[in-house]
Design a protein around this motif. Structure first.
Motif, short mmCIF file in Angstrom:
data_model
loop_
_atom_site.label_atom_id
_atom_site.label_comp_id
_atom_site.label_asym_id
_atom_site.label_seq_id
_atom_site.Cartn_x
_atom_site.Cartn_y
_atom_site.Cartn_z
N UNK A 128 50.63 -48.30 -16.94
CA UNK A 128 49.94 -48.60 -15.69
C UNK A 128 50.84 -49.41 -14.76
N UNK A 129 51.50 -50.42 -15.28
CA UNK A 129 52.37 -51.26 -14.47
C UNK A 129 53.53 -50.44 -13.90
N UNK A 130 54.14 -49.60 -14.70
CA UNK A 130 55.24 -48.77 -14.23
C UNK A 130 54.77 -47.75 -13.19
N UNK A 131 53.58 -47.21 -13.38
CA UNK A 131 53.04 -46.26 -12.41
C UNK A 131 52.80 -46.92 -11.06
N UNK A 132 52.22 -48.10 -11.08
CA UNK A 132 51.96 -48.82 -9.83
C UNK A 132 53.29 -49.18 -9.16
N UNK A 133 54.27 -49.60 -9.94
CA UNK A 133 55.58 -49.93 -9.38
C UNK A 133 56.20 -48.69 -8.74
N UNK A 134 56.13 -47.56 -9.40
CA UNK A 134 56.71 -46.33 -8.86
C UNK A 134 56.02 -45.93 -7.56
N UNK A 135 54.71 -46.03 -7.51
CA UNK A 135 53.97 -45.64 -6.32
C UNK A 135 54.27 -46.57 -5.15
N UNK A 136 54.39 -47.86 -5.40
CA UNK A 136 54.59 -48.83 -4.32
C UNK A 136 56.06 -49.17 -4.12
N UNK A 142 44.85 -52.45 -8.19
CA UNK A 142 43.85 -53.47 -8.52
C UNK A 142 43.38 -53.28 -9.95
N UNK A 143 43.39 -54.36 -10.70
CA UNK A 143 42.96 -54.28 -12.10
C UNK A 143 41.48 -54.62 -12.26
N UNK A 144 40.85 -55.12 -11.21
CA UNK A 144 39.45 -55.53 -11.31
C UNK A 144 38.49 -54.35 -11.24
N UNK A 145 38.93 -53.23 -10.73
CA UNK A 145 38.05 -52.07 -10.55
C UNK A 145 37.93 -51.24 -11.81
N UNK A 146 36.85 -50.48 -11.92
CA UNK A 146 36.71 -49.59 -13.07
C UNK A 146 37.75 -48.46 -13.01
N UNK A 147 38.02 -47.89 -14.15
CA UNK A 147 39.03 -46.84 -14.26
C UNK A 147 38.68 -45.61 -13.41
N UNK A 148 37.38 -45.33 -13.25
CA UNK A 148 36.96 -44.17 -12.46
C UNK A 148 37.36 -44.31 -11.00
N UNK A 149 37.18 -45.50 -10.42
CA UNK A 149 37.55 -45.73 -9.03
C UNK A 149 39.06 -45.64 -8.84
N UNK A 150 39.80 -46.17 -9.78
CA UNK A 150 41.26 -46.10 -9.71
C UNK A 150 41.72 -44.65 -9.81
#
Length: 182
Positions: free
Chosen positions: A18-26, A95-103
């Motif tokens: 998840x961290x690597x995916x967010x880094x790649x996207x941003x 955002x890590x606070x949201x449910x997986x479905x919204x992400x």
């Protein structure tokens, strides 16, 4: 005890992904490359010029800037709007606070926006190949608006453009074709 170690290992790997995916996207490097490609395309589009000679024998350069600038301005406006949407959705994904479905939904929307932009570019290229000077394709979830730079547009030409759009983007309901004089 063995089950707990496997669970901890699995959660660690998932969080790393998840961290690597967010880094790649941003990643700022990716945005810089996209901006450079956009600027190159704009420069290539504005370089079309025609040399003409005046009565005195002087040569002057006449550009197709008026129509091209309008199309380019609309393209840039559309790209800016999409970039803002993608940025907002990227923040949701991060955002890590949201449910997986919204992400997951936010990631799906980002993918749809990217796919739509690619299809617009392909359609513009295909329609330009039909001997039109310039084409602007704007698509959203339900509609496609095609603006063609041509002196006049017959019904058969408009139908050919609509068929081309429907073959590329089949799930949209309404296709509008309009022309702008050269």
């Amino acid at each position: 005890m063995l089950l707990k170690k496997q669970t901890v290992w699995l959660l660690t790997m998932l969080s790393l992904v998840v961290v690597l995916s967010v880094y790649y996207i941003t990643s700022p490097e990716q945005r810089v490359n996209d901006l450079a490609n956009t600027e190159e395309k704009a420069e290539q589009g504005n370089e079309e010029a025609v040399n003409t000679e005046t009565k005195d024998g002087d040569s002057e350069i006449v550009t197709n800037a008026a129509g091209d600038e309008k199309f380019e301005a609309l393209r840039l406006e559309l790209n800016d709007e999409r970039s803002r949407k993608i940025e907002e959705l990227t923040e949701v994904v991060g955002t890590t606070d949201l449910p997986a479905e919204e992400i997951s939904d936010a990631k799906d929307q980002i993918d749809k926006l990217d796919e739509l932009a690619k299809k617009e570019y392909i359609l513009e290229t295909l329609i330009k190949a039909m001997n039109y000077e310039d084409v602007l394709v704007r698509a959203d979830e339900k509609n496609v608006q095609v603006t063609v730079k041509a002196e006049k547009l017959s019904r058969t030409e408009a139908n050919a453009i609509i068929r081309q759009v429907k073959s590329e983007i089949g799930d949209l309901q309404l296709v509008t074709v309009e022309f702008q004089p050269e």
